[in-house]
Design a protein around this motif. Structure first.
Motif, PDB file in Angstrom:
ATOM      1  N   LYS A 125       0.815   5.365   0.739  1.00 34.37           N
ATOM      2  CA  LYS A 125       0.112   6.563   1.204  1.00 34.37           C
ATOM      3  C   LYS A 125       0.566   7.728   0.343  1.00 34.37           C
ATOM      4  CE  LYS A 125      -1.095   9.042   5.341  1.00 34.37           C
ATOM      5  NZ  LYS A 125      -0.659   9.390   6.696  1.00 34.37           N
ATOM      6  N   HIS A 126      -0.358   8.256  -0.432  1.00 36.38           N
ATOM      7  CA  HIS A 126      -0.021   9.322  -1.362  1.00 36.38           C
ATOM      8  C   HIS A 126       0.042  10.653  -0.638  1.00 36.38           C
ATOM      9  CE1 HIS A 126      -0.119  11.479  -5.272  1.00 36.38           C
ATOM     10  NE2 HIS A 126       0.651  10.456  -5.538  1.00 36.38           N
ATOM     11  N   ARG A 136       0.841  -1.186   0.000  1.00 35.12           N
ATOM     12  CA  ARG A 136       0.000   0.000   0.000  1.00 35.12           C
ATOM     13  C   ARG A 136       0.885   1.247   0.000  1.00 35.12           C
ATOM     14  NH1 ARG A 136      -1.978  -4.158   2.475  1.00 35.12           N
ATOM     15  NH2 ARG A 136      -0.566  -3.931   4.216  1.00 35.12           N
ATOM     16  N   SER A 188      -1.645  13.176  -0.988  1.00 38.74           N
ATOM     17  CA  SER A 188      -2.993  13.649  -0.666  1.00 38.74           C
ATOM     18  C   SER A 188      -3.538  12.996   0.608  1.00 38.74           C
ATOM     19  CB  SER A 188      -3.930  13.286  -1.823  1.00 38.74           C
ATOM     20  OG  SER A 188      -3.964  11.869  -1.945  1.00 38.74           O
ATOM     21  N   GLY A 189      -2.850  11.964   1.098  1.00 36.24           N
ATOM     22  CA  GLY A 189      -3.333  11.243   2.274  1.00 36.24           C
ATOM     23  C   GLY A 189      -4.068   9.972   1.885  1.00 36.24           C
ATOM     24  N   GLU A 190      -4.443   9.885   0.621  1.00 37.22           N
ATOM     25  CA  GLU A 190      -5.141   8.706   0.106  1.00 37.22           C
ATOM     26  C   GLU A 190      -4.206   7.493   0.129  1.00 37.22           C
ATOM     27  OE1 GLU A 190      -7.273   7.491  -4.161  1.00 37.22           O
ATOM     28  OE2 GLU A 190      -5.992   9.255  -3.996  1.00 37.22           O
ATOM     29  N   ILE A 191      -4.772   6.328   0.481  1.00 38.66           N
ATOM     30  CA  ILE A 191      -3.939   5.119   0.463  1.00 38.66           C
ATOM     31  C   ILE A 191      -4.274   4.288  -0.767  1.00 38.66           C
ATOM     32  CG2 ILE A 191      -3.431   2.939   1.638  1.00 38.66           C
ATOM     33  CD1 ILE A 191      -3.567   4.448   4.265  1.00 38.66           C
ATOM     34  N   LEU A 192      -3.284   4.123  -1.629  1.00 38.11           N
ATOM     35  CA  LEU A 192      -3.463   3.348  -2.863  1.00 38.11           C
ATOM     36  C   LEU A 192      -3.034   1.917  -2.601  1.00 38.11           C
ATOM     37  CD1 LEU A 192      -1.675   5.879  -5.226  1.00 38.11           C
ATOM     38  CD2 LEU A 192      -4.138   5.628  -4.937  1.00 38.11           C
ATOM     39  N   ASP A 193      -3.858   1.029  -3.087  1.00 28.25           N
ATOM     40  CA  ASP A 193      -3.588  -0.387  -2.895  1.00 28.25           C
ATOM     41  C   ASP A 193      -3.014  -0.917  -4.190  1.00 28.25           C
ATOM     42  OD1 ASP A 193      -3.670  -2.578  -1.375  1.00 28.25           O
ATOM     43  OD2 ASP A 193      -5.865  -2.727  -1.271  1.00 28.25           O
TER      44      ASP A 193
END
Ligand code: ADP
Ligand code: MG
Length: 316
Positions: free
Chosen positions: A293-294, A291, A296-301
């Motif tokens: 953590k971008h 995973r 932006s705070g978004e977590i990309l899987d």
């Protein structure tokens, strides 16, 4: 091998032994190495083929340097001290100037680490180069891919993506940071000292040859664990940042190959006592998968197979 080529070996590939382990070097059917009490022999091979791993216009001195560097990088990632190599050379023709430059590049790096060239093979054919490298590691202390533990911090040496930027530049991309990137592509420096410092200290280690996502993926698979990386913690040079911005390829440093930096996992307590330069980029987790953590705070899987898959996942 034709008799006339013995001269070639004598002229270009025979040097006095300097490593304490070398008992017998070039000139017999086998070389003899001694392994000191309490150590194990770490062995690795890497091959480079013209038009697959290097361009036909490659500088032979840099080619030899890189061929040895990628092998020493594998030893470094196990925490092994390099001692000796063998060299299998397949050459389209005997070109003295080429061989002289090649041997210069090879012995420049070998000498830096007291590594002996103890034997090899020389044949005629399409240009193909193989090195087998041998190193010493204290018994039971080798850094394996399978040793990561949940809670370990994930760290890397150096910066990511520079060699791949060098390759882009070779393929025609224009960058203000060309000389650094090209140097990293042409002559990667193996992280031998760092590997030795990590021996018995890190829990898992790998050298980054195929890109961070793929290589960290090997650690995760072997250790049956997952990871969370922090995008903003990735160590990036000015050149790579500039490339990412201009090309809008934020995930470039995750897929970029040939960095030959070390990626290791280590307990937070041991990391505090580590006396080398590194960057902590994430943490090992019980939950499998990789995973990110971008910013932006978004977590990309994303899966760990490599860049293409990740690109699809990330753009969803
Ligand atoms: P063999 O017939 O026993 O395989 P070769 O004639 O191939 O022996 O090689 C003679 C010696 O030269 C051996 O000790 C071999 O290890 C060494 N040698 C051959 N090619 C290389 C090379 N490219 N670099 C270093 N040593 C080499
Ligand atoms: Mg032979």
């Amino acid at each position: 091998m034709p008799v006339s080529e013995f001269g070639l070996i004598k002229q270009f590939f025979t040097r006095p032994a300097q490593n304490r382990c070398t008992r017998l070097s070039v000139g017999d059917d086998c070389a003899l190495l001694s392994v000191p009490e309490g150590y194990e022999l770490a062995i690795t091979t890497d091959t480079m083929v013209e038009n697959v791993h290097f361009f036909p216009d490659v500088n032979p001195e840099q080619l030899a340097y890189k061929l040895l560097a990628v092998n020493l990088s594998d030893l470094a990632s196990m925490g092994a001290e390099p001692i000796a190599v063998t060299l299998a050379l397949t050459l389209p023709r005997v070109d003295d100037a080429w061989l002289l430059a090649f041997s210069k590049g090879l012995f420049a790096l070998a000498g830096q680490y007291g590594v002996d060239l103890v034997g090899g093979d020389t044949t005629l054919g399409s240009l193909t180069l193989s090195i087998q490298a041998m190193g010493l590691v204290k018994k039971g202390k080798a850094l394996k891919r399978s040793g990561a533990k949940a809670g370990d911090l994930i760290c890397v040496t150096g910066s990511l993506g520079d060699a791949a930027l060098g390759l882009k530049i070779k393929q025609g991309y224009n960058s203000d940071y060309a000389s650094d990137a090209l140097h990293r592509f042409n002559m990667p420096s193996p992280k031998v000292e760092q590997g030795l410092l990590l021996q018995g200290v890190a829990n898992a280690c790998i050298d980054i040859s195929d890109g961070l996502a793929a290589d960290l993926g090997h650690i995760l698979e072997s250790s049956q664990l997952g990871a969370l990386l922090n995008y903003s913690d990735l160590p990036l040079s000015k050149g790579v940042k500039d490339y990412i911005k201009k090309q809008d390829e934020p995930f470039f440093p995750l897929s970029a190959g040939e960095d030959y930096q070390l990626c290791f996992t280590i307990s937070p307590e041991k990391m505090m006592r580590l006396s080398m330069e590194y960057t902590c980029i994430g943490v090992i987790e019980q939950q499998q998968g990789l995973r990110l953590k971008h910013q932006s705070g978004e977590i990309l899987d994303f899966k760990t197979q490599g860049y293409d898959h990740f690109k699809k996942e990330a753009s969803k």
